[in-house]
Design an enzyme around this catalytic site. Sequence first.
Site, short mmCIF file in Angstrom:
data_model
loop_
_atom_site.label_atom_id
_atom_site.label_comp_id
_atom_site.label_asym_id
_atom_site.label_seq_id
_atom_site.Cartn_x
_atom_site.Cartn_y
_atom_site.Cartn_z
CG ASP A 205 -14.56 -40.50 -6.21
OD1 ASP A 205 -13.64 -40.71 -7.02
OD2 ASP A 205 -14.46 -39.68 -5.29
CG ASP A 324 -9.52 -38.26 -6.85
OD1 ASP A 324 -8.73 -37.53 -6.24
OD2 ASP A 324 -10.58 -38.66 -6.35
CG HIS A 529 -9.63 -43.63 -6.92
ND1 HIS A 529 -10.15 -43.29 -8.14
CD2 HIS A 529 -10.03 -42.68 -6.07
CE1 HIS A 529 -10.84 -42.17 -8.02
NE2 HIS A 529 -10.79 -41.77 -6.76
#
Length: 838
Positions: A205, A324, A529
């Site tokens: 991430d 994801d 995201h």
Amino acid sequence: EAVVQEFKPAQVGESFGPTWETCWFKVELSIPLAWAGREVHFVWESDGEGMVWRDAQPVQGLTKEGEKTSYILTGSLKESDPHSLTLYVELACNGLFGAGKGSMIAPPDPDRRVTLSKAELVVFNRDVYELLVDLEILLDMAQLLGEENQRSFQALYTANQMVNVCDVMDPSTFPAARDLAAAIFSQRNGESQHTIHAMGHCHIDSAWLWPYEETIRKCARSWVTVVHLMEHNPELTFACSQLGLIPVLWQAQQFEWVRSWYPGLYARIQDFVAKGQFIPVGGTWVEMDGNLPSGESMVRQFLQGQRFFQEQFGRICSEFWLPDTFGYSAQLPQLMHGCGIQRFLTQKLSWNLVNSFPHHTFFWEGIDGSQVLTHFPPGDSYGMHGRVEEMLKTVKNNKDKGRVNHSAFLFGFGDGGGGPTQKMLDRMKRMSNTDGLPRVQLSAPDQLFSVLEKESSQLCTWVGELFLELHNGTYTTQAQIKKGNRECERILHDVEVLSTLAVAQDSMFQYPASQLQRLWRLLLLNQFHDVLPGSCIQLVVEDALQYYAEIRRAGAQLQEEAVQSLCRDLLQPEARSPQSTLMLNTLPWERTEVISRPEPDGAETLALVTVPSMGYALVQEPFVPPQPVAVRKQEDGSITMENGVLAVCLDTMGHLTSLRLLDSGRESVPDGCYANQFALFDDVPLYWDAWDVMDYHLETRKPVTTLLKPLEITLAGGLRGSVRYSLQVGKSSTLTQEIILDAMCPYLRFLTQVEWKEAHKFLKVEFPVQVRSTNATYEIQFGHLQRPTHWNTSWDWARFEVWAHKWLDLSEHGFGVALLNDCKYGASAHRNILSLSL
């Protein structure tokens, strides 16, 4: 910079911190001569994230959660090898998943400290390790293949024989035990067996429970570990179905970070890309949210990503990976096609809370009919460990058995955990073609999708959005981030329109390409995201808001430069009167609107102006509307407004009690109902606090009824009529709203400001309308989508809270009502009530 610092002695058991600090350790090693011929490791265990540096280069990531706790100094110590050496360990004082206080997704504990629990120089017994991996696979087969399967008994009895043969004090007995295991592993499968395409994977991430800056180091730790693993597995090169370690990486922004901060590592990565082992897939700048970015933003994600991969690696990506993200817009297949991509992989819909998605391999069709071959790894994960249990689940779980006989298996620790491990590879070597288990081959995305394309004749087609039945709260969480995204998308659009017009008119004007790329990349980064959805820690929110502020500042400057060039002659004092105003329209249709324009004395006056499509006009004498706005206060305190198009009635609480279209006389608000009704709901999800709003929140609806300031007229009509009032929301929040009706305007505007001080509450505004339709229409990227207004099936009611861009609409034949917004995304339309989540 680190190595020239003054170091002081440190002991195992010591703690270091606080959170987000960095500690450097100088490690001086002396390997005993007696260890000649042995495999020697440097072992380091702490609850922070570490990286080994050697000769001023990163060489190994160290993360206990990612089973990366050792650095191999030598596979077999030779006399010529250095016996004394100095390493440096860079230790980040945070865990793999940040530093949440009490739980992973709690706010970070600012005073958390990490403990050094082990720092050792050890001999690694490779023979014992291999024996243990053999036993692990055999015992898993015995336990998991089931009593009805003779293969499970064969595995069990072989493991038992190995224990009998093996004397742990006598290494000379190990080969005989290993031979027993090898005999089982060499018994081959039949031709019909399912083939699993295993791909090393390291999802990171770009920001989440840690800030952007920490992600740069997470990338370096993980990728240097993958490169190190490749270098210690020289036989693992990609060649068709032969063994090959293929780490899959898909975010161009992360490559750019490593290129800037770790050029030596980046050069090694480029070598492995050239060899076909490091495979960039995805094609976007970051792994963006799949719902909220505008159509143009999504195009720019692909443009910036594909351009980066082409420039750096000589190829664009043919697969889009977005494993994801919290749902996938129905517009994505068309956008993928336009960017050279016809293959898509994700697994997030396995998180659905209500319905199980019916496919793992299928064609996904977008709103224009474009189709992409789509694959969900049937193991429902992108962080597998290469265990027998996971292989069996991949086959058993596959919902397209009979249609296709190949599937993906993504293995490795993500989020800085360093990706694949040697043990994962060694497990899968034993399972490559072993009777009773699916075939396992280390593969590449292109190899998997090429086989799936050949098998695709029987595949089903899914039309429309891939809606995730979870994390519906991310459409609304962190209102300032949502507002910043929408505003900055608009600013960059306007700068590009005006700059393009300026170039077309004046060849001397320098189009600000590099400045725009910098600003676009900032915006695209914030569309990651966990940032745009608001599911990130405060440090990330602060960074994101700073990036939006920079886009606003620099965008305003670029806009001013373009206007000065485009309208240079008109801006000369002699070219216009002091009363004239230059108006620009950056939208592709003519607009007639009431605007507020500054006077020479600093005051502002209203004017009704018309400006052509994608153009400008010098407004001197604004024209008078055919019918001015009339505002009247009634005896009961309610207020009516009319402009010749609409007739509006508002009660003292600001409720919209009537909205009539004058040419037809059609009433929009049902009798006895209030539109513009604010409602407060409890927001206590099962776990994912910033992510989720659960369906049961709808049972806690409480209308907002506490009036602080009653409705009053603020503009009495003419070009504009407006009223204002204030409400108390919850225990300590306030809401002030101005309601505006302009001359000739076919819509009513609501300027709403909320000072929000509530916790675990959800504020919405509702508009019951006198329209009957089984579907409502929502704006999405470059188009619109219809969703049901009823809850007939579980698929319908699972969409109790959905996302939209600038509008949602409920229409029947000949009449409809639309609800527009300038900074919101969460919405719903149930039966005849349009609702916007604030």
